[in-house]
Design an enzyme around this catalytic site. Structure first.
Site, PDB file in Angstrom:
ATOM      1  N   ASN A 209       0.839  -1.193   0.000  1.00 29.92           N
ATOM      2  CA  ASN A 209       0.000   0.000   0.000  1.00 29.92           C
ATOM      3  C   ASN A 209       0.877   1.247   0.000  1.00 29.92           C
ATOM      4  O   ASN A 209       2.104   1.151  -0.056  1.00 29.92           O
ATOM      5  CB  ASN A 209      -0.963  -0.006   1.198  1.00 29.92           C
ATOM      6  N   ASP A 278      -4.483  -6.312   4.715  1.00 27.51           N
ATOM      7  CA  ASP A 278      -5.623  -7.105   5.190  1.00 27.51           C
ATOM      8  C   ASP A 278      -5.663  -8.490   4.530  1.00 27.51           C
ATOM      9  O   ASP A 278      -6.237  -9.425   5.091  1.00 27.51           O
ATOM     10  CB  ASP A 278      -6.937  -6.383   4.884  1.00 27.51           C
ATOM     11  N   LYS A 288       9.105 -16.956 -10.635  1.00 22.42           N
ATOM     12  CA  LYS A 288       8.388 -15.817 -11.187  1.00 22.42           C
ATOM     13  C   LYS A 288       7.227 -16.286 -12.062  1.00 22.42           C
ATOM     14  O   LYS A 288       7.402 -17.137 -12.940  1.00 22.42           O
ATOM     15  CB  LYS A 288       9.335 -14.949 -12.011  1.00 22.42           C
ATOM     16  N   PHE A 322      -4.436   3.349  14.679  1.00 20.92           N
ATOM     17  CA  PHE A 322      -4.662   4.402  13.693  1.00 20.92           C
ATOM     18  C   PHE A 322      -5.707   3.922  12.688  1.00 20.92           C
ATOM     19  O   PHE A 322      -5.759   2.724  12.368  1.00 20.92           O
ATOM     20  CB  PHE A 322      -3.363   4.754  12.972  1.00 20.92           C
ATOM     21  N   LYS A 336     -14.167   0.858  15.117  1.00 23.13           N
ATOM     22  CA  LYS A 336     -12.863   0.202  15.285  1.00 23.13           C
ATOM     23  C   LYS A 336     -12.437   0.224  16.749  1.00 23.13           C
ATOM     24  O   LYS A 336     -11.892  -0.763  17.269  1.00 23.13           O
ATOM     25  CB  LYS A 336     -11.821   0.911  14.418  1.00 23.13           C
ATOM     26  N   LYS A 340     -12.118  -3.537  18.362  1.00 21.76           N
ATOM     27  CA  LYS A 340     -10.756  -4.028  18.561  1.00 21.76           C
ATOM     28  C   LYS A 340     -10.252  -3.823  19.988  1.00 21.76           C
ATOM     29  O   LYS A 340      -9.093  -4.096  20.291  1.00 21.76           O
ATOM     30  CB  LYS A 340      -9.828  -3.369  17.546  1.00 21.76           C
TER      31      LYS A 340
END
Length: 401
Positions: A209, A278, A288, A322, A336, A340
């Site tokens: 990401n 995730d 490859k 975060f 969240k 959590k």
């Protein structure tokens, strides 16, 4: 407030040298012991005797003028200081330090220093905006040096703009705040995760990401600055390790989970800044994968939700997560927090200009239990990190009292 604090003031040549005299006075009045080094150019504006009278200490001007034969002066001063301030910081001294040049008493001392260094730039507005000066400022920022940004106002050259040395009263307050904050996390262990993770597809490809790691590294630096034993568990980013921080390099979500769990039981604060993947490929190709005609599908499986797992395991740890969102920030952050079992969720809208992954600034809102909510305005990530830890430690102290 600054009793027993040792501050080394490095004065370089500019019209703002007169403010450095006032700064010595303010710091001394606050209880600090101040020693001064002057460049040759600085002495053209103010005589060393002025600083000697204000500080009641010898003033150093020449690398080869050893006032005490039992020590090497610039090394002794570098080791002596609790904090080093360069004020005014001219384009010349900034350029030398950024490029590792030590050709006078000020620069050789700065290069030998292990104490925190703050630079208060002061120069003409066009000089401050010059690409070379900007590069040097960026390099010093990456090297861990903090800056006291100059005020905007009338400059000696007649221009109006950014370039004035910050006022001595403001610098003194910043120094007081720094030493007040310095021990807030003493004796505590803080674990911070930062950056992205990489989930391998084959030996040359991976899923990841846009996380830059900047916020996590800022949080780790702030924790260390406040006295904590700080462990930074970092995904693959190319950022310098903050002073006083131990970095553990990881790649995948699984690697990060193992590293966090190894330190979790002994941690007081755990800050989950990392943007952990995730999902990961269900199967990793040993060779490859060659391109072929038509479309291709990669089957994915969930990675372990590290924050949720820590929330289930935590005992006395303060768990901080975060939430990087693009819409419904408040709704998702509160969900969240509950789901959590975190103590705080720090949420931001990464689609907002100057608040995304690659930016040097951020704007966040902190959510906590009992409907606690506090918003922070847009500011540099280093500054924000310090304010977040100050707020959270104050909040935790109020719970304990």
């Amino acid at each position: 407030m600054l009793e027993n604090r040792k501050i080394l003031l490095c004065v370089s040549g500019g019209i703002a040298v007169y403010k450095a005299v006032a700064l010595v006075s303010k710091l001394s009045q606050a209880g600090a012991t101040v020693k001064v080094i002057m460049t040759e150019s600085a002495q053209e504006f103010v005589q060393p005797l002025t600083f000697q009278v204000m500080s009641r200490n010898d003033v150093y001007t020449d690398t080869f003028d050893e006032k005490d034969s039992s020590v090497i002066a610039h090394i002794d001063l570098a080791d002596w200081a609790d904090l080093i301030i360069v004020a005014p910081g001219t384009a010349n001294v900034i350029g030398k330090l950024a490029n590792g040049i030590g050709d006078d008493m000020v620069t050789t001392t700065l290069l030998a220093a292990t104490a925190p260094i703050w630079i208060a730039p002061a120069m003409n507005v066009h000089m401050y905006d010059h690409p070379a000066v900007k590069r040097n400022l960026q390099q010093l920022h990456e090297d861990g040096i903090r800056f006291i940004e100059p005020s905007e106002g009338f400059l000696a050259c007649g221009y109006v703009g950014k370039g004035r040395l910050e006022e001595p009263e403001k610098i003194t307050e910043l120094v007081k705040d720094y030493f007040t904050r310095e021990h807030k996390l003493s004796g505590k262990k803080v674990v911070v995760t930062a950056g992205p993770t990489r989930e391998r597809i084959d030996p040359v490809r991976f899923l990841t990401n846009f996380s830059s790691g900047k916020m996590g590294y800022a949080m780790a630096g702030a924790a260390a600055e406040m006295g904590a034993e700080t462990i930074l568990i970092s995904g693959p980013v190319s950022l310098p390790v903050p002073s006083g921080v131990t970095r553990i390099q990881v790649e995948s979500a699984e690697d990060m989970l193992k590293a966090v769990e190894a330190h979790f039981d002994t941690a007081n604060y755990v800050v989950k800044t990392a943007a952990v993947a995730d999902y990961r490929p269900k199967a990793i190709a040993e060779q490859k994968v060659k391109k072929q005609e038509g479309s291709s599908t990669i089957e994915l499986e969930r990675t372990v939700d590290i924050l949720k797992q820590l929330g289930q395991q935590k005992k006395n740890q303060v768990l901080i997560g975060f939430a990087a969102e693009t819409n419904n920030v408040t709704k998702y952050a509160k969900e969240k927090l509950s789901r959590k079992n975190a103590d705080y969720i720090i949420a931001n809208d990464v689609s907002e200009a100057q608040a995304g992954f690659e930016s040097d600034t951020n704007r966040v809102t902190v959510f906590g239990k009992n409907d606690f909510e506090q918003a922070f305005d847009m500011m540099p990530k280093q500054q924000l990190a310090r304010q977040l830890f100050e707020m959270i430690t104050d909040k935790e102290e109020s719970y304990d009292s």
